[in-house]
Design a protein around this motif. Structure first.
Motif, PDB file in Angstrom:
ATOM      1  N   ILE A 178     -12.115 -29.688-120.067  1.00 23.83           N
ATOM      2  CA  ILE A 178     -12.795 -28.559-119.433  1.00 23.83           C
ATOM      3  C   ILE A 178     -13.214 -28.937-118.010  1.00 23.83           C
ATOM      4  O   ILE A 178     -13.026 -28.158-117.073  1.00 23.83           O
ATOM      5  N   GLN A 179     -13.742 -30.130-117.841  1.00 25.37           N
ATOM      6  CA  GLN A 179     -14.148 -30.576-116.509  1.00 25.37           C
ATOM      7  C   GLN A 179     -12.954 -30.622-115.566  1.00 25.37           C
ATOM      8  O   GLN A 179     -13.028 -30.159-114.420  1.00 25.37           O
ATOM      9  N   ARG A 180     -11.834 -31.183-116.034  1.00 22.77           N
ATOM     10  CA  ARG A 180     -10.622 -31.245-115.202  1.00 22.77           C
ATOM     11  C   ARG A 180     -10.121 -29.851-114.863  1.00 22.77           C
ATOM     12  O   ARG A 180      -9.718 -29.573-113.728  1.00 22.77           O
ATOM     13  N   ASP A 181     -10.112 -28.972-115.865  1.00 18.27           N
ATOM     14  CA  ASP A 181      -9.646 -27.601-115.639  1.00 18.27           C
ATOM     15  C   ASP A 181     -10.493 -26.899-114.585  1.00 18.27           C
ATOM     16  O   ASP A 181      -9.958 -26.206-113.716  1.00 18.27           O
ATOM     17  N   LEU A 182     -11.814 -27.062-114.645  1.00 17.77           N
ATOM     18  CA  LEU A 182     -12.685 -26.393-113.685  1.00 17.77           C
ATOM     19  C   LEU A 182     -12.485 -26.922-112.275  1.00 17.77           C
ATOM     20  O   LEU A 182     -12.532 -26.158-111.311  1.00 17.77           O
ATOM     21  N   VAL A 183     -12.248 -28.208-112.153  1.00 22.27           N
ATOM     22  CA  VAL A 183     -11.954 -28.765-110.825  1.00 22.27           C
ATOM     23  C   VAL A 183     -10.670 -28.134-110.284  1.00 22.27           C
ATOM     24  O   VAL A 183     -10.616 -27.710-109.118  1.00 22.27           O
ATOM     25  N   LYS A 184      -9.650 -28.021-111.119  1.00 22.18           N
ATOM     26  CA  LYS A 184      -8.387 -27.396-110.688  1.00 22.18           C
ATOM     27  C   LYS A 184      -8.586 -25.918-110.370  1.00 22.18           C
ATOM     28  O   LYS A 184      -8.038 -25.409-109.387  1.00 22.18           O
ATOM     29  N   LEU A 185      -9.363 -25.226-111.206  1.00 23.81           N
ATOM     30  CA  LEU A 185      -9.594 -23.796-110.989  1.00 23.81           C
ATOM     31  C   LEU A 185     -10.436 -23.531-109.743  1.00 23.81           C
ATOM     32  O   LEU A 185     -10.370 -22.443-109.168  1.00 23.81           O
ATOM     33  N   SER A 186     -11.205 -24.521-109.301  1.00 25.78           N
ATOM     34  CA  SER A 186     -12.041 -24.326-108.113  1.00 25.78           C
ATOM     35  C   SER A 186     -11.224 -24.329-106.825  1.00 25.78           C
ATOM     36  O   SER A 186     -11.751 -23.994-105.767  1.00 25.78           O
ATOM     37  N   VAL A 187      -9.943 -24.664-106.909  1.00 26.57           N
ATOM     38  CA  VAL A 187      -9.096 -24.611-105.717  1.00 26.57           C
ATOM     39  C   VAL A 187      -8.728 -23.155-105.392  1.00 26.57           C
ATOM     40  O   VAL A 187      -9.001 -22.692-104.282  1.00 26.57           O
ATOM     41  N   PRO A 188      -8.159 -22.399-106.337  1.00 25.74           N
ATOM     42  CA  PRO A 188      -7.814 -21.018-105.999  1.00 25.74           C
ATOM     43  C   PRO A 188      -8.966 -20.017-106.171  1.00 25.74           C
ATOM     44  O   PRO A 188      -8.890 -18.904-105.666  1.00 25.74           O
ATOM     45  N   PHE A 189     -10.011 -20.406-106.891  1.00 25.83           N
ATOM     46  CA  PHE A 189     -11.136 -19.507-107.142  1.00 25.83           C
ATOM     47  C   PHE A 189     -12.406 -20.047-106.491  1.00 25.83           C
ATOM     48  O   PHE A 189     -12.582 -21.262-106.390  1.00 25.83           O
ATOM     49  N   PRO A 190     -13.319 -19.156-106.090  1.00 21.87           N
ATOM     50  CA  PRO A 190     -14.554 -19.592-105.417  1.00 21.87           C
ATOM     51  C   PRO A 190     -15.601 -20.106-106.414  1.00 21.87           C
ATOM     52  O   PRO A 190     -16.638 -19.483-106.632  1.00 21.87           O
ATOM     53  N   LEU A 191     -15.319 -21.250-107.012  1.00 20.85           N
ATOM     54  CA  LEU A 191     -16.227 -21.885-107.966  1.00 20.85           C
ATOM     55  C   LEU A 191     -16.887 -23.086-107.313  1.00 20.85           C
ATOM     56  O   LEU A 191     -16.255 -23.805-106.534  1.00 20.85           O
ATOM     57  N   ILE A 192     -18.156 -23.297-107.651  1.00 19.86           N
ATOM     58  CA  ILE A 192     -18.871 -24.470-107.153  1.00 19.86           C
ATOM     59  C   ILE A 192     -19.574 -25.149-108.319  1.00 19.86           C
ATOM     60  O   ILE A 192     -19.876 -24.515-109.325  1.00 19.86           O
ATOM     61  N   SER A 193     -19.806 -26.447-108.164  1.00 21.92           N
ATOM     62  CA  SER A 193     -20.503 -27.195-109.206  1.00 21.92           C
ATOM     63  C   SER A 193     -21.658 -27.964-108.584  1.00 21.92           C
ATOM     64  O   SER A 193     -21.707 -28.180-107.377  1.00 21.92           O
ATOM     65  N   ASP A 194     -22.588 -28.359-109.449  1.00 18.03           N
ATOM     66  CA  ASP A 194     -23.683 -29.193-108.992  1.00 18.03           C
ATOM     67  C   ASP A 194     -23.384 -30.638-109.368  1.00 18.03           C
ATOM     68  O   ASP A 194     -22.310 -30.940-109.876  1.00 18.03           O
ATOM     69  N   GLU A 195     -24.303 -31.518-109.119  1.00 16.58           N
ATOM     70  CA  GLU A 195     -24.099 -32.935-109.422  1.00 16.58           C
ATOM     71  C   GLU A 195     -24.820 -33.369-110.692  1.00 16.58           C
ATOM     72  O   GLU A 195     -24.947 -34.563-110.950  1.00 16.58           O
ATOM     73  N   ASN A 196     -25.304 -32.421-111.467  1.00 17.55           N
ATOM     74  CA  ASN A 196     -25.974 -32.758-112.724  1.00 17.55           C
ATOM     75  C   ASN A 196     -24.989 -33.295-113.742  1.00 17.55           C
ATOM     76  O   ASN A 196     -23.782 -33.153-113.597  1.00 17.55           O
ATOM     77  N   LYS A 197     -25.514 -33.886-114.784  1.00 16.83           N
ATOM     78  CA  LYS A 197     -24.705 -34.357-115.901  1.00 16.83           C
ATOM     79  C   LYS A 197     -25.236 -33.691-117.153  1.00 16.83           C
ATOM     80  O   LYS A 197     -26.385 -33.939-117.515  1.00 16.83           O
ATOM     81  N   PRO A 198     -24.536 -32.826-117.825  1.00 18.92           N
ATOM     82  CA  PRO A 198     -23.206 -32.325-117.454  1.00 18.92           C
ATOM     83  C   PRO A 198     -23.300 -31.368-116.263  1.00 18.92           C
ATOM     84  O   PRO A 198     -24.344 -30.781-116.016  1.00 18.92           O
ATOM     85  N   LYS A 199     -22.179 -31.238-115.576  1.00 20.54           N
ATOM     86  CA  LYS A 199     -22.133 -30.380-114.398  1.00 20.54           C
ATOM     87  C   LYS A 199     -22.388 -28.936-114.778  1.00 20.54           C
ATOM     88  O   LYS A 199     -22.002 -28.481-115.844  1.00 20.54           O
ATOM     89  N   GLY A 200     -23.026 -28.235-113.851  1.00 26.69           N
ATOM     90  CA  GLY A 200     -23.190 -26.796-113.977  1.00 26.69           C
ATOM     91  C   GLY A 200     -22.264 -26.115-112.987  1.00 26.69           C
ATOM     92  O   GLY A 200     -22.123 -26.569-111.853  1.00 26.69           O
ATOM     93  N   TRP A 201     -21.623 -25.071-113.420  1.00 27.31           N
ATOM     94  CA  TRP A 201     -20.659 -24.362-112.584  1.00 27.31           C
ATOM     95  C   TRP A 201     -21.130 -22.946-112.340  1.00 27.31           C
ATOM     96  O   TRP A 201     -21.754 -22.323-113.200  1.00 27.31           O
ATOM     97  N   SER A 202     -20.810 -22.414-111.163  1.00 26.75           N
ATOM     98  CA  SER A 202     -21.127 -21.031-110.851  1.00 26.75           C
ATOM     99  C   SER A 202     -20.098 -20.488-109.861  1.00 26.75           C
ATOM    100  O   SER A 202     -19.361 -21.246-109.228  1.00 26.75           O
ATOM    101  N   TRP A 203     -20.072 -19.158-109.785  1.00 30.83           N
ATOM    102  CA  TRP A 203     -19.287 -18.509-108.740  1.00 30.83           C
ATOM    103  C   TRP A 203     -20.088 -18.629-107.453  1.00 30.83           C
ATOM    104  O   TRP A 203     -21.316 -18.555-107.473  1.00 30.83           O
ATOM    105  N   GLU A 204     -19.415 -18.819-106.355  1.00 28.25           N
ATOM    106  CA  GLU A 204     -20.102 -18.886-105.067  1.00 28.25           C
ATOM    107  C   GLU A 204     -20.916 -17.623-104.858  1.00 28.25           C
ATOM    108  O   GLU A 204     -20.603 -16.561-105.401  1.00 28.25           O
ATOM    109  N   LYS A 205     -21.961 -17.742-104.052  1.00 31.21           N
ATOM    110  CA  LYS A 205     -22.901 -16.652-103.838  1.00 31.21           C
ATOM    111  C   LYS A 205     -22.220 -15.348-103.444  1.00 31.21           C
ATOM    112  O   LYS A 205     -22.551 -14.285-103.948  1.00 31.21           O
ATOM    113  N   ASP A 206     -21.288 -15.394-102.532  1.00 26.25           N
ATOM    114  CA  ASP A 206     -20.632 -14.189-102.013  1.00 26.25           C
ATOM    115  C   ASP A 206     -19.268 -13.919-102.630  1.00 26.25           C
ATOM    116  O   ASP A 206     -18.500 -13.119-102.097  1.00 26.25           O
TER     117      ASP A 206
END
Length: 80
Positions: free
Chosen positions: A49-77
């Motif tokens: 899941i972590q690898r997939d989200l990193v890959k998906l963040s290239v074409p989609f406006p996804l951002i993550s934090d540095e927490n463990k486990p990471k939290g993901w969100s859509w960019e603000k705009d």
């Protein structure tokens, strides 16, 4: 990779994208894994899941934090 497996991966990715909340709220990868298990994807590991989200963040406006486990969100705009 068979067409069926590729299709299953596509559906899983689509489901994951729908689970992610808009910034400033975050969706932890552990929550995504739990929901995927409920949807019938028990074999998917947290690391996958972590690898997939990193890959998906290239074409989609996804951002993550540095927490463990990471939290993901859509960019603000992001237009979602």
């Amino acid at each position: 990779m068979s067409d069926n497996k590729a299709f299953d991966t596509l559906l899983r990715h689509w489901a994951m994208l729908r689970m992610i909340k808009r910034w400033p709220r975050k969706t932890p990868t552990t929550e995504i894994r739990g929901k995927l298990i409920e949807l019938g994807y028990p074999e998917v590991t947290l690391r996958t899941i972590q690898r997939d989200l990193v890959k998906l963040s290239v074409p989609f406006p996804l951002i993550s934090d540095e927490n463990k486990p990471k939290g993901w969100s859509w960019e603000k705009d992001a237009e979602i």
